[in-house]
Every structure is written in structure tokens, then in C-alpha cells.
Design a protein around this motif. Structure first.
Motif, PDB file in Angstrom:
ATOM      1  N   GLU A  27       0.842  -1.199   0.000  1.00  0.00           N
ATOM      2  CA  GLU A  27       0.000   0.000   0.000  1.00  0.00           C
ATOM      3  C   GLU A  27       0.874   1.246   0.000  1.00  0.00           C
ATOM      4  OE1 GLU A  27      -4.154   0.380   2.345  1.00  0.00           O
ATOM      5  OE2 GLU A  27      -2.379   0.726   3.559  1.00  0.00           O
ATOM      6  N   GLN A  28       0.536   2.229  -0.825  1.00  0.00           N
ATOM      7  CA  GLN A  28       1.309   3.472  -0.908  1.00  0.00           C
ATOM      8  C   GLN A  28       0.460   4.519  -1.591  1.00  0.00           C
ATOM      9  OE1 GLN A  28       4.233   3.267  -4.070  1.00  0.00           O
ATOM     10  NE2 GLN A  28       3.628   1.149  -4.415  1.00  0.00           N
ATOM     11  N   ALA A  29       0.967   5.742  -1.630  1.00  0.00           N
ATOM     12  CA  ALA A  29       0.228   6.817  -2.286  1.00  0.00           C
ATOM     13  C   ALA A  29      -0.130   6.350  -3.693  1.00  0.00           C
ATOM     14  CB  ALA A  29       1.099   8.073  -2.344  1.00  0.00           C
ATOM     15  N   ASP A  30      -1.344   6.575  -4.126  1.00  0.00           N
ATOM     16  CA  ASP A  30      -1.855   6.184  -5.455  1.00  0.00           C
ATOM     17  C   ASP A  30      -1.999   4.673  -5.637  1.00  0.00           C
ATOM     18  OD1 ASP A  30      -1.786   8.833  -6.111  1.00  0.00           O
ATOM     19  OD2 ASP A  30       0.266   8.704  -6.898  1.00  0.00           O
ATOM     20  N   ALA A  31      -1.759   3.891  -4.644  1.00  0.00           N
ATOM     21  CA  ALA A  31      -1.960   2.436  -4.775  1.00  0.00           C
ATOM     22  C   ALA A  31      -2.508   1.920  -3.458  1.00  0.00           C
ATOM     23  CB  ALA A  31      -0.652   1.753  -5.127  1.00  0.00           C
ATOM     24  N   ARG A  32      -3.765   2.237  -3.242  1.00  0.00           N
ATOM     25  CA  ARG A  32      -4.373   1.808  -1.976  1.00  0.00           C
ATOM     26  C   ARG A  32      -5.578   0.927  -2.269  1.00  0.00           C
ATOM     27  NH1 ARG A  32      -2.684   7.289  -0.123  1.00  0.00           N
ATOM     28  NH2 ARG A  32      -0.854   6.843   1.150  1.00  0.00           N
ATOM     29  N   SER A  75      -0.420  -7.265  -9.318  1.00  0.00           N
ATOM     30  CA  SER A  75       0.548  -7.543  -8.249  1.00  0.00           C
ATOM     31  C   SER A  75       1.755  -6.603  -8.352  1.00  0.00           C
ATOM     32  CB  SER A  75       1.035  -8.991  -8.362  1.00  0.00           C
ATOM     33  OG  SER A  75       2.124  -9.204  -7.490  1.00  0.00           O
ATOM     34  N   ASP A  76       2.314  -6.257  -7.224  1.00  0.00           N
ATOM     35  CA  ASP A  76       3.531  -5.434  -7.221  1.00  0.00           C
ATOM     36  C   ASP A  76       4.781  -6.213  -7.621  1.00  0.00           C
ATOM     37  OD1 ASP A  76       2.802  -2.764  -6.589  1.00  0.00           O
ATOM     38  OD2 ASP A  76       2.207  -3.464  -4.600  1.00  0.00           O
ATOM     39  N   ARG A  77       4.668  -7.504  -7.752  1.00  0.00           N
ATOM     40  CA  ARG A  77       5.748  -8.361  -8.270  1.00  0.00           C
ATOM     41  C   ARG A  77       7.114  -7.998  -7.668  1.00  0.00           C
ATOM     42  NH1 ARG A  77       4.419 -11.466 -12.551  1.00  0.00           N
ATOM     43  NH2 ARG A  77       6.610 -11.664 -13.063  1.00  0.00           N
ATOM     44  N   LEU A  78       7.192  -8.124  -6.368  1.00  0.00           N
ATOM     45  CA  LEU A  78       8.440  -7.760  -5.691  1.00  0.00           C
ATOM     46  C   LEU A  78       9.610  -8.600  -6.171  1.00  0.00           C
ATOM     47  CD1 LEU A  78       7.340  -7.247  -1.978  1.00  0.00           C
ATOM     48  CD2 LEU A  78       7.628  -5.543  -3.767  1.00  0.00           C
ATOM     49  N   GLU A  79       9.325  -9.807  -6.660  1.00  0.00           N
ATOM     50  CA  GLU A  79      10.428 -10.685  -7.080  1.00  0.00           C
ATOM     51  C   GLU A  79      11.253 -10.071  -8.208  1.00  0.00           C
ATOM     52  OE1 GLU A  79       7.233 -11.187  -7.584  1.00  0.00           O
ATOM     53  OE2 GLU A  79       6.777 -12.525  -9.245  1.00  0.00           O
ATOM     54  N   ASP A  80      10.622  -9.144  -8.953  1.00  0.00           N
ATOM     55  CA  ASP A  80      11.357  -8.517 -10.057  1.00  0.00           C
ATOM     56  C   ASP A  80      11.934  -7.162  -9.667  1.00  0.00           C
ATOM     57  OD1 ASP A  80      10.567 -10.656 -11.620  1.00  0.00           O
ATOM     58  OD2 ASP A  80       8.718  -9.659 -12.266  1.00  0.00           O
ATOM     59  N   ARG A  81      11.798  -6.783  -8.402  1.00  0.00           N
ATOM     60  CA  ARG A  81      12.187  -5.423  -7.995  1.00  0.00           C
ATOM     61  C   ARG A  81      13.612  -5.382  -7.454  1.00  0.00           C
ATOM     62  NH1 ARG A  81       8.021  -1.389  -8.083  1.00  0.00           N
ATOM     63  NH2 ARG A  81       6.070  -2.484  -8.430  1.00  0.00           N
ATOM     64  N   THR A  82      14.294  -4.278  -7.756  1.00  0.00           N
ATOM     65  CA  THR A  82      15.624  -4.050  -7.179  1.00  0.00           C
ATOM     66  C   THR A  82      15.459  -3.443  -5.784  1.00  0.00           C
ATOM     67  OG1 THR A  82      15.698  -1.800  -8.021  1.00  0.00           O
ATOM     68  CG2 THR A  82      16.556  -3.535  -9.481  1.00  0.00           C
ATOM     69  N   ASP A  83      16.573  -3.346  -5.074  1.00  0.00           N
ATOM     70  CA  ASP A  83      16.527  -2.685  -3.761  1.00  0.00           C
ATOM     71  C   ASP A  83      16.034  -1.244  -3.910  1.00  0.00           C
ATOM     72  OD1 ASP A  83      17.450  -4.935  -2.568  1.00  0.00           O
ATOM     73  OD2 ASP A  83      19.501  -4.208  -2.241  1.00  0.00           O
ATOM     74  N   ALA A  84      16.509  -0.573  -4.972  1.00  0.00           N
ATOM     75  CA  ALA A  84      16.114   0.830  -5.172  1.00  0.00           C
ATOM     76  C   ALA A  84      14.605   0.928  -5.410  1.00  0.00           C
ATOM     77  CB  ALA A  84      16.883   1.436  -6.345  1.00  0.00           C
ATOM     78  N   ASP A  85      14.045  -0.033  -6.157  1.00  0.00           N
ATOM     79  CA  ASP A  85      12.585  -0.036  -6.377  1.00  0.00           C
ATOM     80  C   ASP A  85      11.856  -0.158  -5.039  1.00  0.00           C
ATOM     81  OD1 ASP A  85      12.963  -0.106  -9.136  1.00  0.00           O
ATOM     82  OD2 ASP A  85      12.782  -2.296  -9.257  1.00  0.00           O
ATOM     83  N   ILE A  86      12.355  -1.071  -4.222  1.00  0.00           N
ATOM     84  CA  ILE A  86      11.675  -1.302  -2.932  1.00  0.00           C
ATOM     85  C   ILE A  86      11.791  -0.061  -2.053  1.00  0.00           C
ATOM     86  CG2 ILE A  86      11.724  -2.684  -0.821  1.00  0.00           C
ATOM     87  CD1 ILE A  86      12.111  -5.134  -2.462  1.00  0.00           C
ATOM     88  N   ASP A  87      12.953   0.569  -2.085  1.00  0.00           N
ATOM     89  CA  ASP A  87      13.103   1.806  -1.303  1.00  0.00           C
ATOM     90  C   ASP A  87      12.109   2.864  -1.776  1.00  0.00           C
ATOM     91  OD1 ASP A  87      15.055   0.629   0.186  1.00  0.00           O
ATOM     92  OD2 ASP A  87      16.739   1.510  -0.921  1.00  0.00           O
ATOM     93  N   ARG A  88      11.878   2.903  -3.084  1.00  0.00           N
ATOM     94  CA  ARG A  88      10.910   3.886  -3.609  1.00  0.00           C
ATOM     95  C   ARG A  88       9.485   3.566  -3.118  1.00  0.00           C
ATOM     96  NH1 ARG A  88      14.156   4.434  -8.022  1.00  0.00           N
ATOM     97  NH2 ARG A  88      13.335   2.550  -9.017  1.00  0.00           N
ATOM     98  N   LEU A  89       9.148   2.280  -3.142  1.00  0.00           N
ATOM     99  CA  LEU A  89       7.816   1.896  -2.635  1.00  0.00           C
ATOM    100  C   LEU A  89       7.654   2.357  -1.182  1.00  0.00           C
ATOM    101  CD1 LEU A  89       7.354  -1.868  -3.730  1.00  0.00           C
ATOM    102  CD2 LEU A  89       6.242   0.143  -4.694  1.00  0.00           C
ATOM    103  N   ILE A  90       8.706   2.145  -0.412  1.00  0.00           N
ATOM    104  CA  ILE A  90       8.634   2.501   1.014  1.00  0.00           C
ATOM    105  C   ILE A  90       8.546   4.029   1.165  1.00  0.00           C
ATOM    106  CG2 ILE A  90       9.932   2.461   3.184  1.00  0.00           C
ATOM    107  CD1 ILE A  90      10.994  -0.313   2.299  1.00  0.00           C
ATOM    108  N   GLY A  91       9.316   4.715   0.328  1.00  0.00           N
ATOM    109  CA  GLY A  91       9.290   6.186   0.381  1.00  0.00           C
ATOM    110  C   GLY A  91       7.900   6.738   0.097  1.00  0.00           C
ATOM    111  N   ASN A  92       7.136   6.035  -0.722  1.00  0.00           N
ATOM    112  CA  ASN A  92       5.786   6.498  -1.081  1.00  0.00           C
ATOM    113  C   ASN A  92       4.730   6.096  -0.070  1.00  0.00           C
ATOM    114  OD1 ASN A  92       6.431   7.753  -3.435  1.00  0.00           O
ATOM    115  ND2 ASN A  92       6.106   5.948  -4.716  1.00  0.00           N
ATOM    116  N   ALA A  93       5.101   5.308   0.897  1.00  0.00           N
ATOM    117  CA  ALA A  93       4.106   4.828   1.876  1.00  0.00           C
ATOM    118  C   ALA A  93       3.982   5.834   3.021  1.00  0.00           C
ATOM    119  CB  ALA A  93       4.529   3.461   2.415  1.00  0.00           C
ATOM    120  N   ALA A  94       2.758   5.985   3.509  1.00  0.00           N
ATOM    121  CA  ALA A  94       2.513   6.919   4.619  1.00  0.00           C
ATOM    122  C   ALA A  94       2.814   6.209   5.937  1.00  0.00           C
ATOM    123  CB  ALA A  94       1.063   7.394   4.578  1.00  0.00           C
ATOM    124  N   ILE A  95       4.092   6.097   6.246  1.00  0.00           N
ATOM    125  CA  ILE A  95       4.524   5.383   7.459  1.00  0.00           C
ATOM    126  C   ILE A  95       5.574   6.235   8.163  1.00  0.00           C
ATOM    127  CG2 ILE A  95       4.031   3.089   6.518  1.00  0.00           C
ATOM    128  CD1 ILE A  95       6.992   2.823   5.821  1.00  0.00           C
TER     129      ILE A  95
END
Ligand SMILES: Cc1cc2nc3c(=O)[nH]c(=O)nc-3n(C[C@H](O)[C@H](O)[C@H](O)COP(=O)(O)OP(=O)(O)OC[C@H]3O[C@@H](n4cnc5c(N)ncnc54)[C@H](O)[C@@H]3O)c2cc1C
Length: 495
Positions: free
Chosen positions: A107-112, A208-228
Motif C-alpha cells: 500500500e502506498q500513495a496512489d496504490a491503496r 501484483s507489485d511483483r516484488l520478485e522482479d524489484r531491485t533494492d532501489a525499487d523497494i526503497d521507492r515503494l517505502i518512500g511512497n508509503a505513509a509510514i
């Protein structure tokens, strides 16, 4: 009301791990068996996935594994999110290797996406969930099971010995050890089942967000967009994902196990602790795999026995206890005599009182306590030998026993990667008065035994270690959210 288990699971070799959470029957018109993982984030040696495969093979269906990460779970932070998503990415990669589809939503901004598990369940024959006795995974599974029209079946993946085979009458760790030890061999074999159907690739109610295809930088971006909470930094000590868990296990085998029994209690030598608790909490590795590796190691028997006692007796005892409690996170789980004596002393003068901000930052007048708290704040973990001192001191540093309980749980749960666990609340309860009462002695504590910092301070180099540990540079935690006392006090519901 719960229904009986479907025959495939009732006759499965791991059946004592499994129970129905509602009275719904397995459907014959589903596209898949949904396997909803929340905390058991591993693809191998995972009885939750194996139960889903067992049922799916019987129905001639594929399994669909789902992991979703919301922004609004209590204490959601960069620290917890990153650890969870590192594990989830490896989960998806290894599911693929096993021939299983795994879909994820972060879950993140624009993907809730809302109600995803209900939407996925609508196309399922049944839903397999994990049987967690505390915190969000328990609350969500119970709530979902009560509301859905699909059969919801819970599977214990956290313990080596399924708690259900132990009976309901064990009242002490001694009794638990006696009952648990002889059963360990029966539950040590891994039962990775093979899916008979091809991996599910049919319609889904979301992308699906298909994390298996994501780099560390992609995951950091997902986290950056999350309201946490972005103020809590990642732990420098715990490498992420399955590789991280295996690196810790290798470290245990190569460097530590031979001296484990002698060094484990020395906080000044952190190389003595296995540091496996975060991986165990998030299910990145399970106790079966750890114990199989330990048993095969060339280490002295007493070292292996000591390790097994920590991992299997103490950890599984707290799981066993939590399972029997309606709300293991709450103050009223502390033993009656301890509550009575602490409350009788609640108006005692408290010269060591501290503010919540000072506690959170590890900036109290107690240098040893600050050294403990800085481990939570910086590392997201604390050495076992410090934790009892840390827990007991909070009783004197807060205005009353209920605030002490809520504060200890809050600090442990917000900061520590292994928090929110049966071991969290069981051990805090033990520090507030496990075992038997002492004689009514010290102010504030009454009959609750106190603990000094001597086991660390009296070691050679101990005072210097404490001084340095208390002065470690720390992150600036965001303003302490209001203490979520409703989670922790018995006069409020846990959900
Ligand atoms: C006040 C207090 C709070 C605690 N909070 C937590 C918590 O939030 N989460 C958590 O997992 N543990 C908690 N513990 C238990 C224990 O301190 C940690 O499990 C341990 O320090 C984790 O470090 P390690 O993996 O290096 O453990 P090791 O010392 O190497 O032990 C190996 C494993 O055995 C298990 N274990 C060891 N000691 C205990 C114990 N006392 N109770 C249950 N399991 C144990 C853990 O799974 C651990 O990973 C707490 C203890 C106290 C006194």
C-alpha cells in the motif's frame, strides 16, 4: 463455531498444526486455494504453504500465495517495512521456483487497494492463513474468518512442535520442557509438498507489485511512497531476506555455537548471541530448519542443548501461553500476585521517573538503561542479557504499573524487529513478575524481584562497554505517537 477440517488436511501428517477458524465449508467452484501469508514469510519449510498445497492437490486446484503490506499497522516504519519487504521478495522468488504463483500488494500513495484479501477470497475454494497468537496477524485472521463466506483454515508455522499436541494443562516452563522435549524428534522432518497443478495465471482483482522482479532501489521507492514513520532507520545489524537469515545461521554455526553456552549471557560480547529473533519473528526461517542445522553442527552437546533450550523451550513456551490467552498483549495477562503487589505500591514515591521522550531516546539518568535502549533504537534488537534489566527498570521510571506495561510494550514493539511477538509480551510479563513472589520488600516493586545491572557492569571492561553503548549516535525518532494504550490495557478491546 468452527467446522471440521477437510479430509485432506485432517489426514495430513502435519494435521495437528491445522484448525478451522470458521464454520464455512470448502467450495468446489473456486479457481484456487488462497494462501494468505502475513508473517510466515518463507517459501520453503513453511507448513502454511504446504497445507494449502495439500488441500489444493486434493481439489485439483493451484495455490495462490498472497502477501499484502498495509501502511496502517501499528508502528509501520521504514525499519519494519524494509525488513518485511526484503523477506517478501525472496518469498515470491522461491514460490516461483516451487511452481507457485505469489502476488503482493504494497500500500502506498496512489496504490491503496482496499479489502484485497476479501476480493481474492471471492475466487477461492478456501483460504489458508497462519495461526499466529499475537498482534496484527491474529487480529486480521480472526476478523477475516468471522466476515468471509469462505472456509478459513489456520496453520501453525512458528513452532517446531505444534502447540495443539501438548495439551492445555502445562503451567510452568519445567512442565513445558518435560512435555515438549520428547516430542521434538517427531516434528523435525520437513514436509515440502509438490503442487500438482500448474502455477495459477488466471484473473486477479488487482495488479501484483511483483516484488520478485524489484531491485533494492525499487523497494526503497515503494517505502518512500508509503505513509509510514520514516524516522526509524533500517537496522545496520540484520541483512535482509532469506540470505540474511542464512548468513546469521552460518555465523551461529561457524563462530558461535561452540562457545554459546559460555558466552551467550555476556552483553559486552555481542558475537555470543545468535541474532536470529527478527528472522524468526517474520518467519524468514523456521525453527525446524535452524534446529536441523544446529543438530548437524560439530559443536559440543552442551552448546547444542543450551541453544535448543532457548529456541525450543523458551520461545515455544511463550507461543503456547499466548495461544491460550484472549489478548496476550494486554496488562491483565501479568500474573495476579504481581499486579496486586505492583498496584499496592503504585503510590510509592518514584524518584527515577522519566518522560516518555527520554525513555524513547535512551536519554534517562540511568546509563545502563540508556545502553539497552540505544540497542533498540539504533539496531532494532537488544541483547538477551540486557532485556530483563531494561524491562524491570521501566516499572520505576513510569508513574504506575499500567503505564509501565504500555510503555515497555510500546518501546519494544515500535523499535525492535522481533517485537509484537509472543516472546515480547511473555517476557515483559515475566519481568513484571514471572515465577514466584519474593518477600514484600522494595518500594515500587513490592514482591516483584528486582534486577541490577551487575551482570554487565561487573564484567572486565563492563563499565567502559556500558558508557560507550549509552553514548552511541542515535537516529531521531519521530514524535512519539500517543501511546496506543488501548492495545495494552485490559479495560480496552485489543482490536
Ligand atoms: C523484557 C524482555 C523483552 C523481550 N522481548 C522479546 C521480543 O520482543 N521478541 C523476541 O523474540 N524475544 C524477546 N525477548 C526474549 C529474548 O531476549 C530474545 O529472544 C533474544 O534476546 C533474541 O536474541 P537472539 O536471537 O540473539 O537470541 P539467542 O540468545 O541467541 O537465543 C536463540 C533464540 O532463542 C529464543 N529465545 C532466547 N531467549 C528467549 C526468551 N527469553 N524468550 C523467548 N525466546 C527466547 C529466540 O527465538 C532467540 O532468537 C525478550 C526478553 C525480555 C526479558
Amino acid at each position: 463455531m468452527t467446522s471440521s477440517l477437510p479430509n485432506a488436511l485432517a489426514t495430513w501428517s502435519e494435521a495437528p498444526r491445522v484448525r478451522s477458524l470458521n464454520a464455512c465449508s470448502v467450495r468446489t467452484d473456486g479457481r484456487y486455494v488462497l494462501c494468505w501469508l502475513q508473517q510466515a514469510l518463507r517459501a520453503r519449510d513453511n507448513p502454511v504453504i504446504d497445507a494449502a498445497i495439500c488441500l489444493a492437490n486434493d481439489l485439483g486446484l493451484p495455490v495462490l500465495v498472497y502477501h499484502g503490506l498495509r501502511e496502517d499497522y501499528p508502528y509501520a516504519s521504514d525499519r519494519l517495512h524494509r525488513f518485511i519487504l526484503g523477506a517478501s521478495r525472496d518469498l515470491a522468488r522461491e514460490c516461483r521456483q516451487r511452481g507457485l504463483a505469489c502476488v503482493q500488494h504494497v500500500e502506498q500513495a496512489d496504490a491503496r487497494e482496499k479489502g484485497l484479501v476479501y476480493r481474492l477470497a471471492a475466487d477461492s475454494a478456501a483460504v489458508i492463513v497462519e495461526d499466529q497468537p499475537t498482534f496484527v496477524a491474529r487480529w486480521q485472521s480472526e476478523r477475516f474468518a468471522a466476515r468471509t463466506d469462505r472456509a478459513v483454515i489456520a496453520v501453525n508455522a512458528a513452532c517446531l512442535v505444534p502447540p495443539a499436541v501438548l495439551g492445555d494443562d502445562i503451567g510452568s516452563t519445567t512442565g513445558f520442557r518435560r512435555r515438549h522435549q520428547p516430542l521434538r524428534g517427531d516434528w523435525s522432518a520437513t514436509d515440502d509438498l509438490h503442487p500438482e497443478a500448474a502455477a495459477y495465471d488466471g484473473p486477479l482483482p488487482f495488479a501484483s507489485d511483483r516484488l520478485e522482479d524489484r531491485t533494492d532501489a525499487d523497494i526503497d521507492r515503494l517505502i518512500g511512497n508509503a505513509a509510514i514513520d520514516h524516522s526509524l532507520t533500517l537496522s545496520p545489524l540484520f541483512p535482509l531476506g532469506r540470505d540474511g537469515a542464512l548468513a546469521m545461521l552460518e555465523r551461529l554455526m561457524d563462530d558461535m555455537l561452540p562457545s554459546y553456552a559460555a558466552v551467550r549471557n555476556d552483553a559486552t560480547r555481542p558475537e555470543g548471541a545468535s541474532m536470529l529473533s527478527p528472522y524468526l519473528h517474520f518467519g524468514v526461517i523456521g525453527p525446524r530448519e535452524i534446529m536441523a542445522t544446529v543438530e548437524a553442527a560439530a559443536a559440543p552437546v552442551n552448546a547444542k542443548e543450551k541453544f535448543a533450550d532457548e529456541l525450543l523451550t523458551w520461545r515455544e513456551w511463550f507461543h503456547y501461553q499466548a495461544r491460550a490467552l484472549p489478548a496476550p498483549e494486554q496488562y491483565d495477562r501479568i500474573s495476579g500476585w504481581a499486579r496486586e503487589t505492583l498496584e499496592a505500591h503504585s503510590s510509592d514515591e518514584r524518584p527515577d521517573l522519566e518522560t516518555l521522550e527520554a525513555l524513547l531516546r535512551g536519554e534517562t539518568r540511568d546509563e545502563t538503561w540508556n545502553a539497552c535502549q540505544r540497542q533498540f533504537l539504533i539496531d532494532g534488537w537488544m541483547h538477551n542479557n540486557l532485556r530483563m534489566y531494561w524491562g524491570k527498570r521501566i516499572i520505576a521510571m513510569t508513574p504506575d504499573p499500567k503505564t509501565a506495561w504500555a510503555t515497555a510494550c510500546y518501546l519494544n514493539d515500535r523499535l525492535s524487529l522481533d517485537g509484537r511477538d509472543p516472546s515480547t509480551y511473555g517476557n515483559i510479563a515475566a519481568s513484571f513478575g514471572g515465577g514466584s513472589p519474593g518477600s514484600d520488600g522494595p518500594a515500587i516493586y513490592g514482591k516483584v524481584p528486582t534486577r541490577s545491572d551487575g551482570s554487565t557492569r561487573r564484567r572486565p571492561g563492563g563499565p567502559e562497554w556500558i558508557e560507550a553503548a549509552a553514548a552511541r549516535a542515535r537516529p531521531e525518532p519521530g514524535a512519539a505517537p500517543r501511546l496506543p494504550v488501548e492495545l495494552y490495557l485490559s479495560d480496552q478491546p485489543a482490536t
